[in-house]
Design a protein around this motif. Structure first.
Motif, PDB file in Angstrom:
ATOM      1  N   ARG A  38     -19.886  34.336   1.493  1.00 43.73           N
ATOM      2  CA  ARG A  38     -18.713  34.446   0.617  1.00 43.73           C
ATOM      3  C   ARG A  38     -18.571  35.864   0.061  1.00 43.73           C
ATOM      4  N   ALA A  39     -19.690  36.500  -0.276  1.00 45.01           N
ATOM      5  CA  ALA A  39     -19.628  37.858  -0.805  1.00 45.01           C
ATOM      6  C   ALA A  39     -19.198  38.850   0.260  1.00 45.01           C
ATOM      7  N   ASP A  83     -11.074  42.212  -1.012  1.00 48.80           N
ATOM      8  CA  ASP A  83     -12.412  41.678  -1.231  1.00 48.80           C
ATOM      9  C   ASP A  83     -12.356  40.277  -1.831  1.00 48.80           C
ATOM     10  N   ALA A  84     -13.535  39.681  -2.067  1.00 58.12           N
ATOM     11  CA  ALA A  84     -13.613  38.297  -2.528  1.00 58.12           C
ATOM     12  C   ALA A  84     -12.972  38.091  -3.891  1.00 58.12           C
ATOM     13  N   ASP A  85     -12.811  39.164  -4.666  1.00 57.82           N
ATOM     14  CA  ASP A  85     -12.160  39.075  -5.971  1.00 57.82           C
ATOM     15  C   ASP A  85     -10.659  39.324  -5.893  1.00 57.82           C
ATOM     16  N   GLY A  86     -10.149  39.582  -4.702  1.00 59.05           N
ATOM     17  CA  GLY A  86      -8.727  39.805  -4.519  1.00 59.05           C
ATOM     18  C   GLY A  86      -8.291  41.254  -4.653  1.00 59.05           C
ATOM     19  N   ALA A  87      -9.254  42.178  -4.806  1.00 56.76           N
ATOM     20  CA  ALA A  87      -8.898  43.592  -4.959  1.00 56.76           C
ATOM     21  C   ALA A  87      -8.690  44.237  -3.600  1.00 56.76           C
ATOM     22  N   ILE A 111     -18.116  47.267  -0.415  1.00 55.27           N
ATOM     23  CA  ILE A 111     -17.607  45.936  -0.748  1.00 55.27           C
ATOM     24  C   ILE A 111     -18.703  44.910  -0.501  1.00 55.27           C
ATOM     25  N   GLY A 112     -18.913  44.030  -1.472  1.00 60.94           N
ATOM     26  CA  GLY A 112     -19.708  42.825  -1.266  1.00 60.94           C
ATOM     27  C   GLY A 112     -21.130  43.049  -0.806  1.00 60.94           C
ATOM     28  N   PRO A 138      -4.149  36.516  -5.787  1.00 57.34           N
ATOM     29  CA  PRO A 138      -4.906  36.678  -4.547  1.00 57.34           C
ATOM     30  C   PRO A 138      -5.068  35.345  -3.821  1.00 57.34           C
ATOM     31  N   SER A 140      -6.948  32.334  -1.740  1.00 60.15           N
ATOM     32  CA  SER A 140      -8.187  31.656  -2.068  1.00 60.15           C
ATOM     33  C   SER A 140      -9.204  31.774  -0.937  1.00 60.15           C
TER      34      SER A 140
END
Length: 236
Positions: A38-39, A83-87, A111-112, A138, A140
């Protein structure tokens, strides 16, 4: 023996398959595979071919190096990684292989947590794919468990349907949706084993993945992937 798969609503095209054998991947039980998967997951937005961005998925294989499908970024004039946070992060395409349908992106920032590029998958391996879905921003993160049904040699064409090619890869049980192209199949130990590039047009819940080039497992080779490369024309 081979299995004929007719062209249809696959992400690219139908293929002819022949069963083959591949090497094993050693699991690392000390790693939380799901957390790393996921990261490492990213979304890809490519501008330049359609009125709206082309959207795909992918994963990091180094702190600033991502994998996705080549047809996601083909013809793009601007590529961004989410990225996973939507950035969003600016990215350059530093490897583009229209025959294997694999692209590598160099991101502007780390990233990640990157995956490890390992040996190809084997039949009955259990894996994970992480994709970005949904209409909201972002989008999901969606985690899906997959099973490797069989390893295959895939006789198909390049992403432009111009040349006959053979891709070493595997069939997985997976529900694939638009935007999932480029999702990385992650095996236990956070091992990146292949990239999803098409769904089956004949069997529901099945998809095809291509093995990763072995050189991507070499740190020196990855570090040399710096300069932007041509990304060809847009696909139809």
């Amino acid at each position: 023996r081979g299995v004929n798969v007719a062209p249809g609503t696959a992400l690219l095209t139908g293929v002819v398959l022949a069963i083959t054998a591949c090497g094993s991947t050693q699991a690392r039980p000390d790693i939380d595979t799901l957390a790393v998967a996921r990261a490492a997951a990213i979304g890809v937005r490519a501008e330049g071919c359609n009125p709206s961005d082309d959207i795909g998925s992918g994963s990091m294989i180094d702190t600033d190096l991502a994998l996705t499908a080549a047809h996601v970024v083909a013809g793009a004039t601007d590529v961004r990684v989410v990225d996973a946070d939507g950035a969003p992060h600016a990215a350059d395409v530093v490897m583009f292989d229209p025959e294997l349908d694999i692209a590598v992106l160099r991101t502007a920032q780390p990233i990640g947590a990157p995956l490890t590029v390992g040996a190809p998958a084997e039949s009955d391996d259990q894996g994970t794919i992480v994709t970005f879905r949904g209409d909201d921003e972002p989008r999901s993160l969606v985690t899906s468990q997959v099973t490797v049904v069989r390893t295959v040699d895939i006789d198909t064409t390049d992403i432009y349907l111009d040349r006959d090619v053979t891709r070493a890869g595997f069939e997985v049980s997976a529900k694939i949706e638009p935007g999932d192209s480029g999702a990385v199949v992650v095996l236990p130990g956070a091992i990146a084993a292949g990239i999803i590039w098409a769904k089956s047009s004949r069997r529901d819940g099945r998809a095809w993945a291509v093995d990763l080039p072995s050189e991507l497992g070499d740190a020196d080779h990855r570090s040399a992937l710096v300069d932007p490369v041509a990304v060809g024309a847009c696909t139809d």
